[in-house]
Write an enzyme that holds these catalytic residues in place. Structure first.
Site, PDB file in Angstrom:
ATOM      1  CE  LYS A  46     -67.132 160.089   8.399  1.00  0.00           C
ATOM      2  NZ  LYS A  46     -67.581 160.058   9.913  1.00  0.00           N
ATOM      3  CE  LYS A  73     -63.461 162.337  15.162  1.00  0.00           C
ATOM      4  NZ  LYS A  73     -64.988 162.699  14.365  1.00  0.00           N
TER       5      LYS A  73
END
Length: 328
Positions: free
Chosen positions: A247, A149
């Site tokens: 997702k 991230k």
């Protein structure tokens, strides 16, 4: 008569999970259950504030469908009457789970798929200082794929990737900016990241600004996440991105996720299957979609302080298909 229940659950995260938009220390999920003749199917979702969702509204939206479920609402009709998002995901996956129990057949067979196999998942390192990310990489250096991230671009993100590469010299690296970069950062950082052996850059710029990516010659493939939801809008992504991140909380469940995979392949878009931070119940249906993916990022339970029981079986970064006691 079929009956619906829905409840909010909180699962502590091991430490904190930090991305460019903020940090959290617990995963708040909604679990939907649909029961018929003593059998119950379950599905789990993560309401996402990025899309205006919250747990209470998701529970209310699920419970509001009780009359339709009582009258025999199925998955196909669900796609038409409920917008994609977390609520539909939980309910769609619960209906899949119930169908497997009523039919006495596994979900992969009902979906017309081959029997699922164990897959290698990426393992996520939260956004932190370069030194802290290097330490995290050292601790995870035996994992074959690390997902980083990142923050808001520039030298800080370059330093983070250099630090992680130093801590995990043999791992494949995926970087995820979560819409944090400026458009002018994309090519310079992509060139540096190519030098560092980065395999994929996920959602570098805000979804509303991603037209600037059209036709750029990035040396590292680009992956749409916040820009990719369901079947609508898939055509626009061609020429902007090389990959899409599928997702279930974005597609609104397994039903549309399977259709998105088919559509992506027809458009020569490669696929990552990703997740929110959640328990094994949320990962289980995604394992069916992941069988057809180029990258798998289903490490949500590995980021929790504890998982539900029964759970998926993880051996290092290898994740096994769900047992029927969990889902499907």
């Amino acid at each position: 008569m079929r009956e619906i229940t829905a409840e909010i659950q909180s699962w502590p995260i091991a430490g904190a999970f930090t991305i460019s938009r903020g940090a959290k220390t617990e995963a708040n999920v909604v679990v939907a259950s649909v029961s018929e003749n003593g059998l119950t199917g379950r599905g789990e979702c993560v309401p996402y504030a990025r899309y205006g969702e919250n747990e209470k509204d998701v529970v209310a939206a699920i419970k509001a469908l009780q009359p339709a479920i009582s009258e025999g609402l199925g998955r196909d009709e669900l796609q038409r009457i409920m917008p994609r998002g977390a609520a539909r995901n939980a309910l769609d996956c619960a209906l899949w789970d119930l169908e497997t129990k009523l039919a006495g057949k596994p979900a992969w067979e009902l979906a017309g798929l081959s029997a699922p196999r164990a897959l290698t998942t990426a393992y996520t390192l939260s956004l932190a200082s370069p030194d802290d990310m290097r330490e995290a990489a050292l601790a995870a250096a035996k994992r074959p794929i690390l997902k980083l991230k990142l923050g808001h671009g520039g030298d800080d993100d370059l330093a983070r990737v250099e630090a992680v590469r130093g801590g995990a010299p043999n791992s494949a690296l995926i970087v995820d900016a979560n819409e944090g970069w400026k458009p002018e950062d994309v090519l310079p950082l992509a060139r540096e990241f190519a030098r560092l052996g980065v395999s994929l850059i996920e959602q570098p710029v805000p979804a509303r600004e991603d037209e600037v990516l059209r036709g750029i010659d990035s040396p590292v493939p680009l992956c749409a996440d916040e820009s990719a939801h369901g079947l609508e809008g898939m055509k626009r992504l061609v020429g902007l991105y090389d990959f899409i991140n599928v997702k279930l909380d974005k597609t609104g469940g397994l039903t549309e996720a399977l259709a998105v995979i088919r559509c992506a392949k027809l458009r020569n878009l490669r696929v990552m299957v990703g997740c929110m931070v959640a328990t094994s119940l949320a990962m289980a249906p995604a394992m069916l979609v992941a069988q057809q993916a180029d990258y798998v990022d289903l490490d949500g339970p590995l980021l929790l302080a504890r998982d539900r029981e029964p759970s998926l079986r993880y051996e290092g970064s290898l994740v096994y298909p769900p047992e029927r006691e969990l889902w499907g």
